[in-house]
Write a protein that holds these residues in place. Structure first.
Motif, PDB file in Angstrom:
ATOM      1  N   LEU A 316     -23.104 -17.965   3.106  1.00 42.99           N
ATOM      2  CA  LEU A 316     -23.069 -16.754   3.915  1.00 42.99           C
ATOM      3  C   LEU A 316     -23.161 -17.078   5.407  1.00 42.99           C
ATOM      4  O   LEU A 316     -22.453 -16.475   6.228  1.00 42.99           O
ATOM      5  N   VAL A 317     -24.025 -18.013   5.752  1.00 39.35           N
ATOM      6  CA  VAL A 317     -24.156 -18.397   7.165  1.00 39.35           C
ATOM      7  C   VAL A 317     -22.848 -18.994   7.669  1.00 39.35           C
ATOM      8  O   VAL A 317     -22.424 -18.722   8.799  1.00 39.35           O
ATOM      9  N   TRP A 318     -22.192 -19.793   6.820  1.00 39.08           N
ATOM     10  CA  TRP A 318     -20.909 -20.343   7.244  1.00 39.08           C
ATOM     11  C   TRP A 318     -19.889 -19.232   7.457  1.00 39.08           C
ATOM     12  O   TRP A 318     -19.102 -19.279   8.419  1.00 39.08           O
ATOM     13  N   ASP A 319     -19.895 -18.212   6.616  1.00 39.96           N
ATOM     14  CA  ASP A 319     -19.018 -17.062   6.829  1.00 39.96           C
ATOM     15  C   ASP A 319     -19.320 -16.403   8.180  1.00 39.96           C
ATOM     16  O   ASP A 319     -18.402 -15.987   8.903  1.00 39.96           O
ATOM     17  N   PHE A 320     -20.603 -16.291   8.495  1.00 39.71           N
ATOM     18  CA  PHE A 320     -21.008 -15.703   9.777  1.00 39.71           C
ATOM     19  C   PHE A 320     -20.481 -16.552  10.940  1.00 39.71           C
ATOM     20  O   PHE A 320     -19.961 -16.024  11.933  1.00 39.71           O
TER      21      PHE A 320
END
Length: 421
Positions: A316-320
């Protein structure tokens, strides 16, 4: 220092407690930043969060503000205590300490898998630490020349300096005692000589233009010909009284807007300072390309993720991060922040139309970035604060005891090698 640590610990505990009581979502990502609520960059972060949440309706990004003065200590306490924020926002000059502890995830595999293209991404090389990519650069700025057109013309200088020789000539001509009382009233060039990082940044202009740098291939190079020549130029400006002595960068900016300094090499933030000048002075204040080549450039802040959160959160952080570094959001970064984004190839037509100097800032960024320039010397990131102190000590000896630039350079090299190992 003890009080500062107590404040940092209290802030970190408060953050940890608040993060533990966040509202229920399928997932919540915690995010700490000093930019929350700031006009421009704070507005940009809000748009990044909104776009991410629209693409992940079951995920909430909880952004919390920590003052810049307490930021590094607070973040260090959170990481050391095992409660880091999920989205990591750090200054470009401080992330190395966190990476050195093994607290930051290597983003290399994520970059490769996603196909993210970072070719030409301004300042990205600073995010490389011991063979891994621990962050993505969010802001890179290059220096330009601020000058008082009237002061230069009054001194007989019709053209803006375009190299070291013309800069020096203009500085000499513009330095004047205007009322004949034996005291200099107008200085040709404002250079920080008060010590600290700003003094090293100001000296770096002369070093780079002379073909040197503080380090070469990550190793100290203070005794190289380019650094020696840079020190000689700095000494000449100081000893000939072309700059106010023992004054800081902030003092130079104030003297510029008061009409008492003809020229100052500074970052794009000087434009906002110039706007505050009295109208009689402000109308004469202009910006131009740095006459020294390449211009000084500097990385500002980065985004990354902790190494010890779950794989699900890392995804999720990588998506952010991908949202923040997307073309649309990089364009919005330029618009809202009134500053060129690190992503290359953006269309700045609207920004240039809205700001008289945006094109100048973008051109300076491209020039400094292409030359791989960063104010923070590669290989001395962890020791930089100590390096600035010993550089100041030896430069003071050069100025006060009249050491030669060669002697000062040799002394600095020996001292830096001792602390760098």
């Amino acid at each position: 220092m003890r009080r500062l640590k107590k404040v940092a610990i209290a802030a970190a505990l408060a953050l940890s407690t608040s993060m533990a009581t966040l509202p229920a979502f399928a997932e919540t990502l915690t995010f700490v930043s000093w930019m929350k609520g700031e006009p421009g960059y704070g507005d940009w972060w809000n748009e990044v969060i909104q776009k991410f949440e629209s693409e992940h309706p079951d995920v909430k990004v909880e952004m919390t503000k920590v003052a810049r003065s307490e930021y590094a200590d607070t973040m260090f306490t959170m990481f050391a205590g095992g409660t880091p924020p999920d989205i990591v926002h750090l200054a470009a000059f401080e992330y190395q300490s966190f990476a050195n502890e093994g607290w930051l995830e290597d983003l290399g595999p994520y970059i490769k898998k996603s196909g993210m293209n970072l070719d030409g991404w301004a300042g990205q090389s600073t995010c490389e630490w011991k063979g891994t990519t621990n962050c993505i650069m969010l802001l890179y700025t290059a220096y330009i020349l601020a000058y008082n057109e009237k002061l230069l013309k009054d001194a007989g200088i019709e053209a803006v300096p375009t190299d070291w020789n013309s800069l020096l000539a203009a500085a000499k001509a513009a330095t004047r005692d205007t009322d004949g009382d034996g005291v200099t009233d107008v200085y040709g060039l404002g250079v920080d000589s008060s010590g600290g990082s700003n003094m090293m940044h100001d000296m770096l202009h002369f070093v780079l233009d002379a073909g040197g740098n503080w380090t070469e291939n990550g190793k100290p190079a203070f005794n190289s010909p380019g650094v020696i020549e840079g020190l000689r130029r700095f000494k000449e400006i100081y000893t000939e009284g072309l700059t106010p002595k023992d004054a800081a960068a902030g003092d130079m900016r104030q003297l510029l807007v008061e009409g008492r300094i003809a020229m100052r090499l500074d970052g794009p933030w000087i434009w906002n300072v110039m706007k505050k000048a009295d109208p009689a002075v402000r109308d004469n204040l202009k910006l131009a390309e740095s006459p020294l080549n390449p211009p000084v450039g500097g990385t500002s802040n980065v985004i990354g993720m902790p190494s010890d959160i779950s794989d699900e959160k890392k995804a999720l952080v990588w998506d952010f991060i991908q949202v923040a570094t997307s073309k649309d959001m990089q364009q919005r970064f330029a618009t809202l922040g009134s500053s060129p984004a690190p992503m290359p190839g953006l269309d700045y037509s609207a920004e240039i139309a809205a700001s008289p100097y945006f094109e100048l800032f973008a051109k300076a960024n491209d020039k400094a970035s292409a030359a791989g320039i960063d104010r923070l010397p590669k290989g001395l990131e962890l020791e930089f604060n100590e390096v600035t102190k010993l550089v100041f000590r030896e430069v003071q000896r050069m100025l006060i005891d009249n050491l030669s630039p060669e002697e000062a350079a040799a002394n600095i090299q020996t001292a830096v090698e001792r602390i760098a190992g």
